[in-house]
Write an enzyme that holds these catalytic residues in place. Structure first.
Site, PDB file in Angstrom:
ATOM      1  N   ASP A  72      35.511  35.494  40.697  1.00  0.00           N
ATOM      2  CA  ASP A  72      35.646  36.906  40.352  1.00  0.00           C
ATOM      3  C   ASP A  72      35.288  37.039  38.880  1.00  0.00           C
ATOM      4  OD1 ASP A  72      37.878  35.797  39.127  1.00  0.00           O
ATOM      5  OD2 ASP A  72      39.263  37.383  39.737  1.00  0.00           O
ATOM      6  N   HIS A 113      37.681  44.098  36.784  1.00  0.00           N
ATOM      7  CA  HIS A 113      36.234  44.318  36.813  1.00  0.00           C
ATOM      8  C   HIS A 113      35.835  45.619  36.126  1.00  0.00           C
ATOM      9  CE1 HIS A 113      35.556  41.389  40.427  1.00  0.00           C
ATOM     10  NE2 HIS A 113      36.067  40.810  39.349  1.00  0.00           N
TER      11      HIS A 113
END
Length: 252
Positions: free
Chosen positions: A135, A80
């Site tokens: 995700d 991320h």
């Protein structure tokens, strides 16, 4: 190293060296993202050396660790952060997509400003098929690119979407024969690297902010941005080249 980076003629060539994301790959991608922040980088080309572009998380690694929750937090933390860096780059990001794309691979495709895929590429969310949740920004980016209803269809049913549907839905920029994916994406990245990076950066910001601010406020943002662009080095060069009927020469 699970992600190679080489900068040539203003283009950072970022290549995943495996098509499943384990912890090493996530960290390698983060390292690669940091390296694209160089002032020498005017465009980024994301490719994969695997048989597929990206199949998402490495389930074999996940099944083998003793602390799965902690491990998943480490993987997503690195992945991320890489996506955050890509999202804030001034340089446009081009993805060259081939083979199967699943899970976090969708997030990588969606993170690109432009994405060219092989006509035999396939796309599947896969998360809920194994009892996981999204995700890699997938639950944020997919609804914005293809709409919330279609995003939920993909995320809840895990049906496979082919390249033609992905193009029509707005996930992809173009679809080409498999042998043309890398050449087409490389040519596009080179074209962008020769362009007005300052204008590209502000345009990217305006498009993303425009999804979150009222129309009236966005018009004010556009006014300030084009006024700044008009007196910038790239703006002056672009107008001068147009009036002189020559190709503009943009520098970093």
């Amino acid at each position: 190293m699970t992600a190679d980076v080489e900068v040539r003629d203003g283009v950072a060539h970022v290549r995943l060296t495996r098509d499943a994301i384990d912890l090493a790959t996530a960290r390698g991608l983060l390292d690669a993202a940091h390296r694209t922040r160089s002032e020498d980088v005017r465009a980024v080309l994301l490719t994969s050396a695997g048989r597929s572009f990206c199949l998402g998380g490495d389930l074999k690694e996940f099944a083998a660790v003793s602390d799965l929750r902690g491990h998943l937090l480490q993987v997503t933390s690195a992945l991320h952060e890489a996506l955050r860096i890509f999202a804030t780059l001034d340089a446009p990001l081009v993805a060259a997509v081939h083979g199967a794309v699943a899970g976090a691979g969708l997030g990588l495709v969606a993170a690109a400003d432009l994405a060219i895929a092989a006509d035999d590429a396939t796309f599947v969310a896969a998360y809920t098929g194994i009892g996981y949740t999204p995700d890699a920004g997938v639950s944020w980016s997919l609804p914005r690119l293809i709409g919330p209803r279609r995003a939920l269809d993909l995320l809840l049913t895990n049906r496979t979407m082919d390249a033609t549907e992905a193009l029509d839905a707005g996930l992809l920029t173009a679809v080409v024969p498999p042998q043309q994916v890398i050449p087409a994406a490389t040519e596009l990245a080179a074209q962008l690297a020769a362009g007005p990076t300052q204008a590209f950066a502000v345009t990217k910001r305006l498009v993303r902010q425009g999804l979150q601010v009222p129309f009236s406020a966005h018009l004010d943002d556009e006014s300030r941005a084009i006024a700044d662009a008009g007196v910038s080095a790239h703006g002056c060069e672009g107008v001068a080249a147009f009036l002189s009927k020559r190709r503009p020469r943009y520098t970093s």
